[in-house]
Design a protein around this motif. Structure first.
Motif, PDB file in Angstrom:
ATOM      1  N   PHE A   1      53.076  63.155  -4.805  1.00 48.53           N
ATOM      2  CA  PHE A   1      53.058  62.164  -3.730  1.00 48.53           C
ATOM      3  C   PHE A   1      54.440  61.574  -3.500  1.00 48.53           C
ATOM      4  O   PHE A   1      54.881  61.428  -2.352  1.00 48.53           O
ATOM      5  CB  PHE A   1      52.071  61.038  -4.045  1.00 48.53           C
ATOM      6  CG  PHE A   1      52.171  59.891  -3.081  1.00 48.53           C
ATOM      7  CD1 PHE A   1      51.532  59.946  -1.855  1.00 48.53           C
ATOM      8  CD2 PHE A   1      52.946  58.767  -3.386  1.00 48.53           C
ATOM      9  CE1 PHE A   1      51.657  58.903  -0.942  1.00 48.53           C
ATOM     10  CE2 PHE A   1      53.075  57.727  -2.477  1.00 48.53           C
ATOM     11  CZ  PHE A   1      52.424  57.794  -1.255  1.00 48.53           C
ATOM     12  N   VAL A   2      55.120  61.214  -4.578  1.00 50.52           N
ATOM     13  CA  VAL A   2      56.447  60.599  -4.450  1.00 50.52           C
ATOM     14  C   VAL A   2      57.411  61.543  -3.742  1.00 50.52           C
ATOM     15  O   VAL A   2      58.183  61.127  -2.870  1.00 50.52           O
ATOM     16  CB  VAL A   2      56.982  60.186  -5.836  1.00 50.52           C
ATOM     17  CG1 VAL A   2      58.435  59.752  -5.756  1.00 50.52           C
ATOM     18  CG2 VAL A   2      56.126  59.065  -6.424  1.00 50.52           C
ATOM     19  N   ASP A   3      57.355  62.808  -4.086  1.00 53.86           N
ATOM     20  CA  ASP A   3      58.209  63.802  -3.444  1.00 53.86           C
ATOM     21  C   ASP A   3      57.901  63.900  -1.956  1.00 53.86           C
ATOM     22  O   ASP A   3      58.797  63.912  -1.111  1.00 53.86           O
ATOM     23  CB  ASP A   3      58.020  65.157  -4.124  1.00 53.86           C
ATOM     24  CG  ASP A   3      58.893  66.232  -3.499  1.00 53.86           C
ATOM     25  OD1 ASP A   3      60.126  66.140  -3.601  1.00 53.86           O
ATOM     26  OD2 ASP A   3      58.332  67.167  -2.884  1.00 53.86           O
ATOM     27  N   TRP A   4      56.619  63.963  -1.635  1.00 53.52           N
ATOM     28  CA  TRP A   4      56.163  64.066  -0.242  1.00 53.52           C
ATOM     29  C   TRP A   4      56.532  62.810   0.550  1.00 53.52           C
ATOM     30  O   TRP A   4      57.088  62.888   1.648  1.00 53.52           O
ATOM     31  CB  TRP A   4      54.647  64.288  -0.252  1.00 53.52           C
ATOM     32  CG  TRP A   4      53.963  64.330   1.066  1.00 53.52           C
ATOM     33  CD1 TRP A   4      53.946  65.356   1.967  1.00 53.52           C
ATOM     34  CD2 TRP A   4      53.123  63.304   1.626  1.00 53.52           C
ATOM     35  NE1 TRP A   4      53.157  65.034   3.051  1.00 53.52           N
ATOM     36  CE2 TRP A   4      52.637  63.782   2.862  1.00 53.52           C
ATOM     37  CE3 TRP A   4      52.730  62.034   1.197  1.00 53.52           C
ATOM     38  CZ2 TRP A   4      51.785  63.028   3.681  1.00 53.52           C
ATOM     39  CZ3 TRP A   4      51.877  61.286   2.008  1.00 53.52           C
ATOM     40  CH2 TRP A   4      51.419  61.777   3.233  1.00 53.52           C
ATOM     41  N   ALA A   5      56.229  61.659  -0.011  1.00 61.42           N
ATOM     42  CA  ALA A   5      56.499  60.399   0.685  1.00 61.42           C
ATOM     43  C   ALA A   5      57.990  60.198   0.919  1.00 61.42           C
ATOM     44  O   ALA A   5      58.411  59.753   2.000  1.00 61.42           O
ATOM     45  CB  ALA A   5      55.927  59.230  -0.116  1.00 61.42           C
ATOM     46  N   GLY A   6      58.795  60.525  -0.088  1.00 60.54           N
ATOM     47  CA  GLY A   6      60.236  60.363   0.066  1.00 60.54           C
ATOM     48  C   GLY A   6      60.799  61.238   1.172  1.00 60.54           C
ATOM     49  O   GLY A   6      61.691  60.815   1.921  1.00 60.54           O
ATOM     50  N   ARG A   7      60.285  62.441   1.281  1.00 60.59           N
ATOM     51  CA  ARG A   7      60.754  63.372   2.307  1.00 60.59           C
ATOM     52  C   ARG A   7      60.494  62.803   3.704  1.00 60.59           C
ATOM     53  O   ARG A   7      61.358  62.844   4.587  1.00 60.59           O
ATOM     54  CB  ARG A   7      60.040  64.709   2.120  1.00 60.59           C
ATOM     55  CG  ARG A   7      60.573  65.845   2.956  1.00 60.59           C
ATOM     56  CD  ARG A   7      60.204  67.189   2.343  1.00 60.59           C
ATOM     57  NE  ARG A   7      58.792  67.303   1.993  1.00 60.59           N
ATOM     58  CZ  ARG A   7      58.329  67.450   0.756  1.00 60.59           C
ATOM     59  NH1 ARG A   7      59.166  67.468  -0.261  1.00 60.59           N
ATOM     60  NH2 ARG A   7      57.029  67.560   0.528  1.00 60.59           N
ATOM     61  N   TYR A   8      59.310  62.234   3.902  1.00 63.64           N
ATOM     62  CA  TYR A   8      58.976  61.728   5.237  1.00 63.64           C
ATOM     63  C   TYR A   8      59.574  60.345   5.501  1.00 63.64           C
ATOM     64  O   TYR A   8      59.829  59.994   6.655  1.00 63.64           O
ATOM     65  CB  TYR A   8      57.460  61.747   5.439  1.00 63.64           C
ATOM     66  CG  TYR A   8      56.972  63.169   5.640  1.00 63.64           C
ATOM     67  CD1 TYR A   8      57.251  63.848   6.816  1.00 63.64           C
ATOM     68  CD2 TYR A   8      56.306  63.853   4.624  1.00 63.64           C
ATOM     69  CE1 TYR A   8      56.850  65.160   7.003  1.00 63.64           C
ATOM     70  CE2 TYR A   8      55.912  65.163   4.794  1.00 63.64           C
ATOM     71  CZ  TYR A   8      56.187  65.816   5.987  1.00 63.64           C
ATOM     72  OH  TYR A   8      55.809  67.120   6.163  1.00 63.64           O
ATOM     73  N   ARG A   9      59.817  59.576   4.451  1.00 67.42           N
ATOM     74  CA  ARG A   9      60.539  58.314   4.658  1.00 67.42           C
ATOM     75  C   ARG A   9      61.935  58.593   5.180  1.00 67.42           C
ATOM     76  O   ARG A   9      62.426  57.888   6.081  1.00 67.42           O
ATOM     77  CB  ARG A   9      60.597  57.508   3.365  1.00 67.42           C
ATOM     78  CG  ARG A   9      61.256  56.134   3.564  1.00 67.42           C
ATOM     79  CD  ARG A   9      61.239  55.298   2.316  1.00 67.42           C
ATOM     80  NE  ARG A   9      62.093  55.837   1.264  1.00 67.42           N
ATOM     81  CZ  ARG A   9      62.361  55.194   0.115  1.00 67.42           C
ATOM     82  NH1 ARG A   9      61.815  54.004  -0.113  1.00 67.42           N
ATOM     83  NH2 ARG A   9      63.138  55.738  -0.787  1.00 67.42           N
ATOM     84  N   GLU A  10      62.571  59.612   4.639  1.00 67.01           N
ATOM     85  CA  GLU A  10      63.913  59.970   5.102  1.00 67.01           C
ATOM     86  C   GLU A  10      63.919  60.381   6.570  1.00 67.01           C
ATOM     87  O   GLU A  10      64.898  60.145   7.283  1.00 67.01           O
ATOM     88  CB  GLU A  10      64.475  61.098   4.243  1.00 67.01           C
ATOM     89  CG  GLU A  10      64.847  60.682   2.827  1.00 67.01           C
ATOM     90  CD  GLU A  10      65.403  61.837   2.018  1.00 67.01           C
ATOM     91  OE1 GLU A  10      65.587  62.944   2.595  1.00 67.01           O
ATOM     92  OE2 GLU A  10      65.657  61.642   0.809  1.00 67.01           O
ATOM     93  N   LEU A  11      62.825  60.973   7.028  1.00 65.97           N
ATOM     94  CA  LEU A  11      62.748  61.390   8.430  1.00 65.97           C
ATOM     95  C   LEU A  11      62.515  60.211   9.375  1.00 65.97           C
ATOM     96  O   LEU A  11      62.798  60.324  10.572  1.00 65.97           O
ATOM     97  CB  LEU A  11      61.623  62.415   8.611  1.00 65.97           C
ATOM     98  CG  LEU A  11      61.839  63.794   7.983  1.00 65.97           C
ATOM     99  CD1 LEU A  11      60.625  64.679   8.241  1.00 65.97           C
ATOM    100  CD2 LEU A  11      63.098  64.451   8.533  1.00 65.97           C
ATOM    101  N   GLY A  12      61.969  59.121   8.851  1.00 62.43           N
ATOM    102  CA  GLY A  12      61.725  57.956   9.694  1.00 62.43           C
ATOM    103  C   GLY A  12      60.276  57.533   9.789  1.00 62.43           C
ATOM    104  O   GLY A  12      59.950  56.606  10.538  1.00 62.43           O
ATOM    105  N   ILE A  13      59.380  58.191   9.038  1.00 59.25           N
ATOM    106  CA  ILE A  13      57.980  57.764   9.014  1.00 59.25           C
ATOM    107  C   ILE A  13      57.895  56.402   8.321  1.00 59.25           C
ATOM    108  O   ILE A  13      58.487  56.195   7.261  1.00 59.25           O
ATOM    109  CB  ILE A  13      57.106  58.806   8.274  1.00 59.25           C
ATOM    110  CG1 ILE A  13      57.069  60.126   9.057  1.00 59.25           C
ATOM    111  CG2 ILE A  13      55.700  58.267   8.044  1.00 59.25           C
ATOM    112  CD1 ILE A  13      56.422  60.043  10.425  1.00 59.25           C
ATOM    113  N   THR A  14      57.131  55.487   8.926  1.00 59.77           N
ATOM    114  CA  THR A  14      57.038  54.133   8.375  1.00 59.77           C
ATOM    115  C   THR A  14      55.691  53.824   7.729  1.00 59.77           C
ATOM    116  O   THR A  14      55.556  52.834   7.015  1.00 59.77           O
ATOM    117  CB  THR A  14      57.304  53.084   9.470  1.00 59.77           C
ATOM    118  OG1 THR A  14      56.312  53.218  10.504  1.00 59.77           O
ATOM    119  CG2 THR A  14      58.695  53.258  10.067  1.00 59.77           C
ATOM    120  N   GLU A  15      54.688  54.660   7.993  1.00 60.23           N
ATOM    121  CA  GLU A  15      53.367  54.442   7.388  1.00 60.23           C
ATOM    122  C   GLU A  15      52.730  55.794   7.081  1.00 60.23           C
ATOM    123  O   GLU A  15      52.651  56.662   7.947  1.00 60.23           O
ATOM    124  CB  GLU A  15      52.460  53.639   8.315  1.00 60.23           C
ATOM    125  CG  GLU A  15      51.086  53.332   7.721  1.00 60.23           C
ATOM    126  CD  GLU A  15      50.211  52.469   8.633  1.00 60.23           C
ATOM    127  OE1 GLU A  15      48.980  52.438   8.407  1.00 60.23           O
ATOM    128  OE2 GLU A  15      50.758  51.838   9.556  1.00 60.23           O
TER     129      GLU A  15
END
Length: 295
Positions: free
Chosen positions: A250-264
């Motif tokens: 999850f942490v790997d997945w969430a970090g990847r999309y946070r970097e793209l600009g996903i906020t939720e």
């Protein structure tokens, strides 16, 4: 970044209320549910209405935001939906978010006896639907004649608790939907590539979202809006990615999309013996520890 969950409306309330309360205890930002009459592999299984479920959830919780993910015109009309939304916003004390999309070609599309709409008509209906619903939720009285949806002195007093209305999170990947998100949305929702997990390799999934975000930014620029004003919401479960297998995944997945600009991020509450089967213990650890590990 925020973390939310989807709780399918499959539980009798005697047990379902415990799930919604537990979602609040785990610290989720929001708990959403699908607004369908039935859905895919759950068609012949228990499935309850979204608005009554959310109303009950509003009385069983006190902090967590609640919403649909997503409502569509498939079996809804803006006039009656607006009345239900202002009521639900009131019962929840202003905790409602309306996820809204164009709908698809599933069971809902013909449940009222209508022919399935073409993609073009579905998009046209969606645009008219969102515009009228926006006005209905902002005004005490609305009269509007449309090609598909009309209102004649439709009253919505006292209106929403949230001002000027409940927030719209518009699900969209195509140009017309993205324009609606830019014009009416407080948030934008994606589940990834519309082609589905079998057609998009795991390593390509983030670039799909990155491309959608670029198109959203262009739509906002054309509408005279700052794309930064919109929440960017990613619904997990429709790609080949497996972020709920472990906290590290999850942490790997969430970090990847946070970097793209996903906020939720929105993850599905585990449902045994289904496509959403996951270990509940791991899921709860993700809820309580996952975002903190992003740093």
């Amino acid at each position: 970044m925020r973390l939310s969950t989807v709780i399918l409306p499959i539980h009798r309330w005697s047990e379902g209320q415990q799930v919604w309360r537990r979602a609040e205890e785990l610290g989720f930002h929001a708990a959403y549910t699908y607004d369908h009459l039935s859905w895919r592999s759950f068609r012949d299984e228990p499935w309850f209405g979204s608005v009554p479920t959310l109303t009950a959830a509003a009385t069983a919780t006190g902090r967590i935001r609640l919403g649909t993910l997503v409502t569509s015109p498939n079996f809804r009309h803006p006039v009656t939906l607006a009345k239900e939304l202002i009521t639900l916003d009131d019962v929840s004390g202003g905790r409602l978010t309306l996820g809204i999309g164009a709908g698809g070609v599933g069971f809902d599309a013909t449940a009222l006896g209508q022919e399935a709409w073409s993609a073009k008509e579905r998009a046209a209906r969606f645009g008219e639907f969102v515009g009228l619903l926006d006005e209905l939720l902002r005004e005490d009285a609305t009269t509007r004649e449309g090609e598909y949806y009309s209102a004649v002195e439709a009253r919505n007093v006292p209106g929403c608790v949230q001002v000027p209305r409940v927030p719209f999170y518009v699900a969209a990947t195509g140009p017309r939907g993205l324009r609606l998100a830019a014009e009416h949305g407080q948030g934008w929702v994606t589940y990834g590539d519309p082609r589905g997990p079998a057609d998009v390799p795991v390593e390509q999934a983030p670039e799909v979202i990155a491309g959608q975000l670029r198109k959203l930014a262009a739509a906002c620029e054309a509408a005279g809006r700052d794309v930064g004003e919109l929440e960017k919401v990613l619904l997990q479960g429709s790609t080949a990615e497996k972020p709920l297998q472990s906290v590290d995944a999850f942490v790997d997945w969430a970090g990847r999309y946070r970097e793209l600009g996903i906020t939720e991020l929105v993850i599905h509450w585990p449902v045994p013996d289904s496509i959403f089967a996951n270990d509940l213990g791991v899921f709860e650890r993700i809820a309580t520890e996952g975002l903190a590990q992003l740093g």
